[in-house]
Design a protein around this motif. Structure first.
Motif, PDB file in Angstrom:
ATOM      1  N   VAL A  34       0.873  -1.182   0.000  1.00 48.41           N
ATOM      2  CA  VAL A  34       0.000   0.000   0.000  1.00 48.41           C
ATOM      3  C   VAL A  34       0.908   1.230   0.000  1.00 48.41           C
ATOM      4  CG1 VAL A  34      -1.630   1.314   1.429  1.00 48.41           C
ATOM      5  CG2 VAL A  34      -1.881  -1.163   1.208  1.00 48.41           C
ATOM      6  N   PRO A  35       0.686   2.168  -0.922  1.00 53.21           N
ATOM      7  CA  PRO A  35       1.635   3.281  -1.047  1.00 53.21           C
ATOM      8  C   PRO A  35       1.422   4.451  -0.074  1.00 53.21           C
ATOM      9  CG  PRO A  35       0.014   3.370  -2.810  1.00 53.21           C
ATOM     10  CD  PRO A  35      -0.320   2.160  -2.006  1.00 53.21           C
ATOM     11  N   PHE A  36       0.482   4.315   0.848  1.00 57.87           N
ATOM     12  CA  PHE A  36       0.208   5.403   1.801  1.00 57.87           C
ATOM     13  C   PHE A  36       0.094   4.838   3.224  1.00 57.87           C
ATOM     14  CE2 PHE A  36      -1.458   6.862  -2.313  1.00 57.87           C
ATOM     15  CZ  PHE A  36      -0.715   8.025  -2.458  1.00 57.87           C
ATOM     16  N   ALA A  37      -0.086   5.757   4.171  1.00 64.89           N
ATOM     17  CA  ALA A  37      -0.037   5.390   5.589  1.00 64.89           C
ATOM     18  C   ALA A  37      -1.148   4.423   6.010  1.00 64.89           C
ATOM     19  CB  ALA A  37      -0.130   6.669   6.434  1.00 64.89           C
ATOM     20  N   ALA A  38      -0.841   3.634   7.027  1.00 61.96           N
ATOM     21  CA  ALA A  38      -1.820   2.715   7.613  1.00 61.96           C
ATOM     22  C   ALA A  38      -3.002   3.504   8.180  1.00 61.96           C
ATOM     23  CB  ALA A  38      -1.166   1.904   8.719  1.00 61.96           C
ATOM     24  N   GLY A  39      -4.185   2.934   8.027  1.00 61.25           N
ATOM     25  CA  GLY A  39      -5.384   3.578   8.572  1.00 61.25           C
ATOM     26  C   GLY A  39      -6.046   4.550   7.615  1.00 61.25           C
ATOM     27  N   GLY A  40      -5.385   4.860   6.503  1.00 60.17           N
ATOM     28  CA  GLY A  40      -5.936   5.803   5.522  1.00 60.17           C
ATOM     29  C   GLY A  40      -6.828   5.105   4.502  1.00 60.17           C
ATOM     30  N   PRO A  41      -7.339   5.867   3.528  1.00 60.74           N
ATOM     31  CA  PRO A  41      -8.308   5.320   2.574  1.00 60.74           C
ATOM     32  C   PRO A  41      -7.809   4.132   1.735  1.00 60.74           C
ATOM     33  CG  PRO A  41      -8.030   7.703   2.285  1.00 60.74           C
ATOM     34  CD  PRO A  41      -7.063   7.290   3.329  1.00 60.74           C
ATOM     35  N   THR A  42      -6.587   4.200   1.233  1.00 62.60           N
ATOM     36  CA  THR A  42      -6.089   3.088   0.410  1.00 62.60           C
ATOM     37  C   THR A  42      -5.873   1.863   1.288  1.00 62.60           C
ATOM     38  OG1 THR A  42      -4.864   4.801  -0.788  1.00 62.60           O
ATOM     39  CG2 THR A  42      -4.423   2.527  -1.410  1.00 62.60           C
ATOM     40  N   ASP A  43      -5.357   2.102   2.477  1.00 62.62           N
ATOM     41  CA  ASP A  43      -5.111   1.035   3.443  1.00 62.62           C
ATOM     42  C   ASP A  43      -6.419   0.327   3.821  1.00 62.62           C
ATOM     43  OD1 ASP A  43      -2.953  -0.005   5.383  1.00 62.62           O
ATOM     44  OD2 ASP A  43      -4.592   0.524   6.742  1.00 62.62           O
ATOM     45  N   VAL A  44      -7.470   1.103   4.003  1.00 59.74           N
ATOM     46  CA  VAL A  44      -8.775   0.524   4.376  1.00 59.74           C
ATOM     47  C   VAL A  44      -9.265  -0.420   3.275  1.00 59.74           C
ATOM     48  CG1 VAL A  44     -11.226   1.106   4.655  1.00 59.74           C
ATOM     49  CG2 VAL A  44      -9.509   2.350   5.952  1.00 59.74           C
ATOM     50  N   VAL A  45      -9.154   0.026   2.023  1.00 58.81           N
ATOM     51  CA  VAL A  45      -9.578  -0.818   0.895  1.00 58.81           C
ATOM     52  C   VAL A  45      -8.703  -2.076   0.846  1.00 58.81           C
ATOM     53  CG1 VAL A  45      -9.745  -0.959  -1.628  1.00 58.81           C
ATOM     54  CG2 VAL A  45     -10.507   1.112  -0.453  1.00 58.81           C
TER      55      VAL A  45
END
Ligand code: MLT
Length: 324
Positions: A34-45
Motif C-alpha cells: 500500500v503506497p500510503f499510511a496505515a489507517g488511511g483510505p487506500t489502506d482501508v480498501v
C-alpha cells in the motif's frame, strides 16, 4: 557431450521446480503493498480486500505500507520486486498522474507491471477543521479568498488524489494556498482533527466516520451525482464549481514477469473478494462502489490506466506543479 546432458538435465529440473511452484501457489503469505499510511483510505480498501482474499487463497495477505513521494516510492519498489507471485500492489489514480507529475520517474506504469484487476471506486469529500468559520461552500470559498495567506491545505504529496483534488479546487476558485504534504491522508486527517491544518479533500473511505461523528465540516462531494452514504451533501458541481469531478479508482498490479497462471488466480481472488458480503457491506458503509465484474480484468485495467494517463496529463501540466 556429458556436460551438455548435465546442463539439459539441470534446466529440466529447474523448469519442473518452477512449474511446481506455480501449480502450488501460494505456499506462503502474500504481500500487498500500500503506497500510503496505515489507517488511511487506500489502506482501508487493501485491508478489507486482503482479509477476504486470505480466505479464498488459503494464505494470509499481509499489508505492507511503503510510504513516500505520493505513492511513487511504493510503485518503484514493486516494479523492481521479484516477480514470484508473492508481491502485489494496490494503487489509485496516482498510477496515472505520476508520469506527468514527476520529471524523473524510475518506473513506467504501463510497462513495468502486470495488471491484475480493478477493484473499487471512491468519492472524495471537501472538508475543513471542525471550527472553520464557514457553514457552506459559498461561505468557505469567500473565507478562503479573504484569508488566502493564512489557510493551509493538507494532502498526501504529489501523486496523491488529495493533492490532485486540492489542486483542482484551488484552480476552480482561483486561489493558491500553502500545501502541507503528509505520507497519507491518515496523518493528514489527524492534523485536521487537531486543527493544525485547515482544509483537505479526502476519500469517503476515511472521511465518512469523521463526518458522521461531527469531527470535521463537510462542504460537498466531488462526484457528478450525490452519494448514498452522505445523502445531504451536495456535489461541488451543483454548488457552482462547474464540471468539478474527481473519482478515485483502485487497481491491483504485480511486478512485470509474474507468471500468468498466478495472475489469473489472483484475479479470481480479487473478484471473489468483491462478491464477499462482508466486503460489500464495508465498502457500502464507506461510500465506495465495487467496480462491475466485467471490468475487473487485467486488460480492462491496462486500458483504463492508459486512458487516465491521457486524461490527467494535460490537467496536471496546466497545474504547473512538478517534482524531480
Ligand atoms: C491514502 O491512502 O492516504 C490516500 O489515498 C492518499 C491520497 O491519495 O490522497
Amino acid at each position: 557431450m556429458q556436460l551438455k546432458r548435465s546442463l539439459i538435465g539441470l534446466l529440466g529440473v529447474a523448469a519442473a521446480a518452477f512449474a511446481h511452484a506455480q501449480a502450488n501457489w501460494p505456499t506462503k503469505p502474500i504481500t500487498l503493498v500500500v503506497p500510503f499510511a496505515a489507517g488511511g483510505p487506500t489502506d482501508v480498501v487493501a485491508r478489507t480486500l486482503g482479509a477476504s482474499m486470505s480466505k479464498s487463497l488459503g494464505q494470509t495477505v499481509v499489508i505492507e505500507n511503503k510510504l513516500g513521494a505520493g505513492g511513487t516510492v511504493a510503485a518503484n519498489y514493486v516494479a523492481k520486486a521479484a516477480p514470484d507471485g508473492y508481491t502485489f500492489f494496490i494503487h489509485h489514480n496516482g498510477m496515472a498522474t505520476a508520469p506527468a507529475l514527476y520529471r524523473k520517474l524510475a518506473f513506467d506504469p504501463l510497462k513495468d507491471f502486470e495488471f491484475v484487476s480493478q477493484a473499487v471506486e471512491v468519492p472524495m469529500t471537501m472538508l475543513a477543521r471542525k471550527d472553520f468559520p464557514a457553514n457552506n461552500l459559498q461561505e468557505m470559498v469567500a473565507y478562503i479568498k479573504a484569508n488566502q495567506s493564512k489557510i493551509n491545505l493538507a494532502n498526501a504529496g504529489l501523486g496523491a488524489v488529495s493533492q490532485l483534488c486540492g489542486m483542482m479546487f484551488q484552480r476552480a476558485i482561483g486561489v493558491q494556498l500553502t500545501e502541507v504534504p503528509f505520507q497519507g491522508t491518515a496523518p493528514a486527517m489527524n492534523a485536521l482533527l487537531g486543527g493544525q491544518v485547515d482544509v483537505m479533500c479526502d476519500q469517503t473511505t476515511q472521511t465518512v466516520p469523521q463526518i458522521k461523528a461531527g469531527n470535521v465540516k463537510l462542504y460537498g462531494v466531488t462526484t457528478k451525482n450525490r452519494v448514498k452514504v452522505l445523502p445531504n451533501a451536495p456535489t461541488l458541481a451543483e454548488q457552482g464549481l462547474k464540471d468539478f469531478e474527481v473519482v478515485v479508482w483502485h487497481g491491483i498490479y504485480a511486478p512485470k514477469g509474474t507468471p500468468k497462471p498466478i495472475l489469473e488466480r489472483m484475479n479470481t481472488a480479487v473478484r471473489t473478494a468483491l462478491k464477499d458480503p462482508d466486503v460489500i457491506k464495508r465498502m457500502d458503509d464507506l461510500g465506495a462502489e465495487i467496480v462491475p465484474d466485467a471490468t475487473n480484468t487485467p486488460d480492462a485495467l491496462h486500458k483504463w490506466l492508459q486512458s487516465e494517463i491521457n486524461k490527467w496529463g494535460p490537467v496536471i501540466k496546466a497545474g504547473g506543479k512538478f517534482a524531480d
